[in-house]
Design a protein around this motif. Sequence first.
Motif, PDB file in Angstrom:
ATOM      1  N   LYS A 131       0.600  -6.876   8.806  1.00 35.95           N
ATOM      2  CA  LYS A 131      -0.311  -6.195   7.891  1.00 35.95           C
ATOM      3  C   LYS A 131      -0.923  -4.965   8.551  1.00 35.95           C
ATOM      4  CE  LYS A 131      -4.664  -7.224   5.418  1.00 35.95           C
ATOM      5  NZ  LYS A 131      -5.614  -6.517   6.315  1.00 35.95           N
ATOM      6  N   HIS A 132      -1.350  -5.114   9.780  1.00 29.79           N
ATOM      7  CA  HIS A 132      -2.025  -4.015  10.466  1.00 29.79           C
ATOM      8  C   HIS A 132      -1.052  -2.896  10.822  1.00 29.79           C
ATOM      9  CE1 HIS A 132      -5.590  -2.419  12.346  1.00 29.79           C
ATOM     10  NE2 HIS A 132      -4.974  -2.249  13.497  1.00 29.79           N
ATOM     11  N   THR A 133       0.183  -3.230  11.136  1.00 31.41           N
ATOM     12  CA  THR A 133       1.190  -2.206  11.428  1.00 31.41           C
ATOM     13  C   THR A 133       1.444  -1.339  10.201  1.00 31.41           C
ATOM     14  OG1 THR A 133       2.257  -3.595  13.106  1.00 31.41           O
ATOM     15  CG2 THR A 133       3.567  -1.810  12.162  1.00 31.41           C
ATOM     16  N   ARG A 134       1.518  -1.981   9.021  1.00 28.09           N
ATOM     17  CA  ARG A 134       1.724  -1.213   7.784  1.00 28.09           C
ATOM     18  C   ARG A 134       0.515  -0.331   7.479  1.00 28.09           C
ATOM     19  NH1 ARG A 134       2.075  -4.691   3.466  1.00 28.09           N
ATOM     20  NH2 ARG A 134       1.730  -6.609   4.670  1.00 28.09           N
ATOM     21  N   HIS A 135      -0.674  -0.821   7.812  1.00 28.16           N
ATOM     22  CA  HIS A 135      -1.877   0.005   7.645  1.00 28.16           C
ATOM     23  C   HIS A 135      -1.816   1.231   8.546  1.00 28.16           C
ATOM     24  CE1 HIS A 135      -5.996   1.404   8.079  1.00 28.16           C
ATOM     25  NE2 HIS A 135      -5.960   1.059   9.347  1.00 28.16           N
ATOM     26  N   HIS A 136      -1.433   1.051   9.798  1.00 27.50           N
ATOM     27  CA  HIS A 136      -1.379   2.179  10.728  1.00 27.50           C
ATOM     28  C   HIS A 136      -0.348   3.222  10.296  1.00 27.50           C
ATOM     29  CE1 HIS A 136      -3.826   1.914  14.466  1.00 27.50           C
ATOM     30  NE2 HIS A 136      -4.068   0.703  13.990  1.00 27.50           N
ATOM     31  N   ALA A 137       0.751   2.774   9.735  1.00 27.06           N
ATOM     32  CA  ALA A 137       1.798   3.706   9.327  1.00 27.06           C
ATOM     33  C   ALA A 137       1.361   4.583   8.160  1.00 27.06           C
ATOM     34  CB  ALA A 137       3.060   2.938   8.949  1.00 27.06           C
ATOM     35  N   ASN A 138       0.553   4.044   7.259  1.00 23.37           N
ATOM     36  CA  ASN A 138       0.125   4.791   6.066  1.00 23.37           C
ATOM     37  C   ASN A 138      -1.332   4.490   5.737  1.00 23.37           C
ATOM     38  OD1 ASN A 138       2.679   6.152   4.831  1.00 23.37           O
ATOM     39  ND2 ASN A 138       3.341   4.070   5.360  1.00 23.37           N
ATOM     40  N   PRO A 139      -2.265   4.902   6.584  1.00 23.92           N
ATOM     41  CA  PRO A 139      -3.674   4.585   6.324  1.00 23.92           C
ATOM     42  C   PRO A 139      -4.174   5.201   5.025  1.00 23.92           C
ATOM     43  CG  PRO A 139      -3.479   6.247   8.046  1.00 23.92           C
ATOM     44  CD  PRO A 139      -2.096   5.736   7.788  1.00 23.92           C
ATOM     45  N   ASN A 140      -4.904   4.389   4.252  1.00 23.63           N
ATOM     46  CA  ASN A 140      -5.527   4.824   2.999  1.00 23.63           C
ATOM     47  C   ASN A 140      -4.532   5.294   1.948  1.00 23.63           C
ATOM     48  OD1 ASN A 140      -8.072   4.166   3.901  1.00 23.63           O
ATOM     49  ND2 ASN A 140      -8.972   6.127   3.328  1.00 23.63           N
ATOM     50  N   HIS A 141      -3.285   4.885   2.064  1.00 21.39           N
ATOM     51  CA  HIS A 141      -2.305   5.217   1.027  1.00 21.39           C
ATOM     52  C   HIS A 141      -2.247   4.050   0.049  1.00 21.39           C
ATOM     53  CE1 HIS A 141       1.288   6.414  -1.103  1.00 21.39           C
ATOM     54  NE2 HIS A 141       1.347   7.532  -0.408  1.00 21.39           N
ATOM     55  N   GLU A 142      -2.559   4.320  -1.211  1.00 16.20           N
ATOM     56  CA  GLU A 142      -2.687   3.255  -2.209  1.00 16.20           C
ATOM     57  C   GLU A 142      -1.406   2.440  -2.380  1.00 16.20           C
ATOM     58  OE1 GLU A 142      -4.354   4.420  -5.936  1.00 16.20           O
ATOM     59  OE2 GLU A 142      -5.729   5.860  -5.011  1.00 16.20           O
ATOM     60  N   ASP A 143      -0.266   3.069  -2.141  1.00 20.03           N
ATOM     61  CA  ASP A 143       1.001   2.387  -2.379  1.00 20.03           C
ATOM     62  C   ASP A 143       1.528   1.654  -1.150  1.00 20.03           C
ATOM     63  OD1 ASP A 143       1.009   3.481  -4.974  1.00 20.03           O
ATOM     64  OD2 ASP A 143       1.943   5.322  -4.232  1.00 20.03           O
ATOM     65  N   HIS A 144       1.021   1.980   0.029  1.00 24.05           N
ATOM     66  CA  HIS A 144       1.627   1.448   1.246  1.00 24.05           C
ATOM     67  C   HIS A 144       0.646   0.775   2.212  1.00 24.05           C
ATOM     68  CE1 HIS A 144       5.220   3.517  -0.026  1.00 24.05           C
ATOM     69  NE2 HIS A 144       4.622   4.686   0.014  1.00 24.05           N
ATOM     70  N   ASP A 145      -0.637   1.027   2.085  1.00 24.73           N
ATOM     71  CA  ASP A 145      -1.614   0.450   2.999  1.00 24.73           C
ATOM     72  C   ASP A 145      -2.170  -0.839   2.390  1.00 24.73           C
ATOM     73  OD1 ASP A 145      -3.648  -0.237   4.701  1.00 24.73           O
ATOM     74  OD2 ASP A 145      -4.712   1.674   4.583  1.00 24.73           O
ATOM     75  N   PRO A 146      -1.860  -2.004   2.988  1.00 24.92           N
ATOM     76  CA  PRO A 146      -2.357  -3.261   2.403  1.00 24.92           C
ATOM     77  C   PRO A 146      -3.873  -3.379   2.441  1.00 24.92           C
ATOM     78  CG  PRO A 146      -1.382  -3.639   4.570  1.00 24.92           C
ATOM     79  CD  PRO A 146      -1.051  -2.222   4.200  1.00 24.92           C
ATOM     80  N   ASP A 147      -4.541  -2.589   3.276  1.00 24.15           N
ATOM     81  CA  ASP A 147      -5.999  -2.672   3.357  1.00 24.15           C
ATOM     82  C   ASP A 147      -6.704  -2.029   2.166  1.00 24.15           C
ATOM     83  OD1 ASP A 147      -5.693  -3.970   5.719  1.00 24.15           O
ATOM     84  OD2 ASP A 147      -6.424  -2.365   7.000  1.00 24.15           O
ATOM     85  N   VAL A 148      -5.964  -1.262   1.354  1.00 26.42           N
ATOM     86  CA  VAL A 148      -6.578  -0.672   0.159  1.00 26.42           C
ATOM     87  C   VAL A 148      -5.844  -1.105  -1.106  1.00 26.42           C
ATOM     88  CG1 VAL A 148      -7.608   1.317   1.321  1.00 26.42           C
ATOM     89  CG2 VAL A 148      -5.262   1.487   0.470  1.00 26.42           C
ATOM     90  N   SER A 149      -5.191  -2.250  -1.021  1.00 33.07           N
ATOM     91  CA  SER A 149      -4.589  -2.794  -2.245  1.00 33.07           C
ATOM     92  C   SER A 149      -5.700  -3.422  -3.085  1.00 33.07           C
ATOM     93  CB  SER A 149      -3.527  -3.846  -1.898  1.00 33.07           C
ATOM     94  OG  SER A 149      -4.113  -4.925  -1.182  1.00 33.07           O
ATOM     95  N   PRO A 150      -5.613  -3.311  -4.408  1.00 34.82           N
ATOM     96  CA  PRO A 150      -6.704  -3.768  -5.283  1.00 34.82           C
ATOM     97  C   PRO A 150      -6.668  -5.262  -5.549  1.00 34.82           C
ATOM     98  CG  PRO A 150      -4.980  -2.766  -6.600  1.00 34.82           C
ATOM     99  CD  PRO A 150      -4.541  -2.636  -5.161  1.00 34.82           C
ATOM    100  N   ASP A 151      -6.682  -6.065  -4.495  1.00 35.49           N
ATOM    101  CA  ASP A 151      -6.628  -7.521  -4.680  1.00 35.49           C
ATOM    102  C   ASP A 151      -7.961  -8.061  -5.187  1.00 35.49           C
ATOM    103  OD1 ASP A 151      -4.006  -7.614  -3.772  1.00 35.49           O
ATOM    104  OD2 ASP A 151      -4.639  -7.742  -1.684  1.00 35.49           O
ATOM    105  N   VAL A 152      -9.047  -7.652  -4.538  1.00 36.71           N
ATOM    106  CA  VAL A 152     -10.384  -8.059  -4.943  1.00 36.71           C
ATOM    107  C   VAL A 152     -11.224  -6.832  -5.254  1.00 36.71           C
ATOM    108  CG1 VAL A 152     -12.494  -9.248  -4.248  1.00 36.71           C
ATOM    109  CG2 VAL A 152     -10.267 -10.175  -3.580  1.00 36.71           C
ATOM    110  N   LEU A 153     -11.260  -5.881  -4.323  1.00 35.92           N
ATOM    111  CA  LEU A 153     -11.976  -4.632  -4.534  1.00 35.92           C
ATOM    112  C   LEU A 153     -11.000  -3.540  -4.943  1.00 35.92           C
ATOM    113  CD1 LEU A 153     -14.314  -4.714  -1.396  1.00 35.92           C
ATOM    114  CD2 LEU A 153     -14.840  -5.465  -3.720  1.00 35.92           C
ATOM    115  N   ILE A 154     -11.518  -2.525  -5.602  1.00 31.78           N
ATOM    116  CA  ILE A 154     -10.697  -1.379  -5.975  1.00 31.78           C
ATOM    117  C   ILE A 154     -11.189  -0.174  -5.192  1.00 31.78           C
ATOM    118  CG2 ILE A 154     -10.015  -2.177  -8.259  1.00 31.78           C
ATOM    119  CD1 ILE A 154     -12.357  -0.703  -9.426  1.00 31.78           C
ATOM    120  N   TRP A 155     -10.256   0.713  -4.844  1.00 30.91           N
ATOM    121  CA  TRP A 155     -10.568   1.783  -3.900  1.00 30.91           C
ATOM    122  C   TRP A 155     -10.426   3.180  -4.481  1.00 30.91           C
ATOM    123  CZ3 TRP A 155     -12.928  -0.337   0.038  1.00 30.91           C
ATOM    124  CH2 TRP A 155     -12.636  -1.673   0.363  1.00 30.91           C
ATOM    125  N   SER A 156     -10.058   3.274  -5.748  1.00 38.39           N
ATOM    126  CA  SER A 156      -9.936   4.589  -6.382  1.00 38.39           C
ATOM    127  C   SER A 156     -10.106   4.425  -7.882  1.00 38.39           C
ATOM    128  CB  SER A 156      -8.563   5.210  -6.081  1.00 38.39           C
ATOM    129  OG  SER A 156      -7.536   4.523  -6.782  1.00 38.39           O
TER     130      SER A 156
END
Length: 360
Positions: A131-156
């Motif tokens: 999960k963290h490797t995918r975040h580092h590769a595309n930080p804050n990218h809605e389509d590729h960063d699992p840390d900003v996927s809208p599972d519970v919170l929404i980011w945009s």
Amino acid sequence: MTNSIATDAADRAAGTAGAEDDGARGSDFARLSRRIVGAGLLDRRPGYYALRLGLVTAAFAGGWAVFFAVGDSWYQLLVAAFLALVFAQVALVAHDLAHRQVFRSRRSSEIAGLVAGNLGIGMSYGWWMDKHTRHHANPNHEDHDPDVSPDVLIWSPEQAVASRGLSRFLGRRQAFLFFPLLTLEGFNLHVSSFRALRRPSLRHRGREAALLVVHVVAYLAVLFAMLSPGKAVAFLLLHQAIFGVYLGCTFAPNHKGMPMLRGDDRLDFLRRQVLTSRNVRGGRITDTVLGGLNYQIEHHLFPSMPMPNLRRAQPIVREYCEELGIPYLESGLLSSYAQALRHLHAAGAPLRRDASTRGL
């Protein structure tokens, strides 16, 4: 240094094996990498990590020793709070292990990571690393960063419009709910770790499963053997809640409230990492509490850089960004939380407008 050598050094520094080579590493990023390599900031720090791992291990063992000494008492809630802080420090150590900041070899890093993550705190090292490797590769990218996927919170706002279920229900007031929700993050890490065991792609699934089960069984057995049921439940809830809040407060200042990317938005490696990251000002205490992640820009550019070298790398990176005219954001800790909460509130605006229109 030739371009090919510079590119290889950049790949090693970024710690993104298998990531795409977007060309920037042979240009802007490669020139920065040469400065960092020349300053010796990618060199290992065995003495530092021997001391840090020793102190964290001593705190972990000492916390449980105090737990057994105190016995069936409500004073155990103080022990629960202390161990929550220690668990978070173990998680930060696992983070450094995943980035190979501690050991050069993958095998040594994995063994230590499994012990610290799975056995120590009940968090799947393999799941978190992926999960963290995918975040580092595309930080804050809605389509590729699992840390900003809208599972519970929404980011945009775009995620808000498309949201359904729980995220849509929470989205209108998510800025006010953010810190209360962090009390559940510790539980979420455990649940996500066990769910990850179903993935065939997870390396060492058998070992991961065995160590996670040992952690959970030992943890619950110790609590309910030493404490009355009410005290055991209170210990568990407080311990996991503080653990989750601490981890959330460590990672939240780094990217939340920074520019979001989506669709075909593409930036070169240097700009992708700098423009989506925020540093947090502070001294040695801040470095220790946040595990060096307050130097988020430097960490994202050079993930394998040992934590104590990030402070020394900061002026080099900041000066280089100024030369190129790339915005380099630093803020205080409280200011970073305020920026993140404002961003969450703005992201939920479409849901509030929709509720207002429907008279809810």
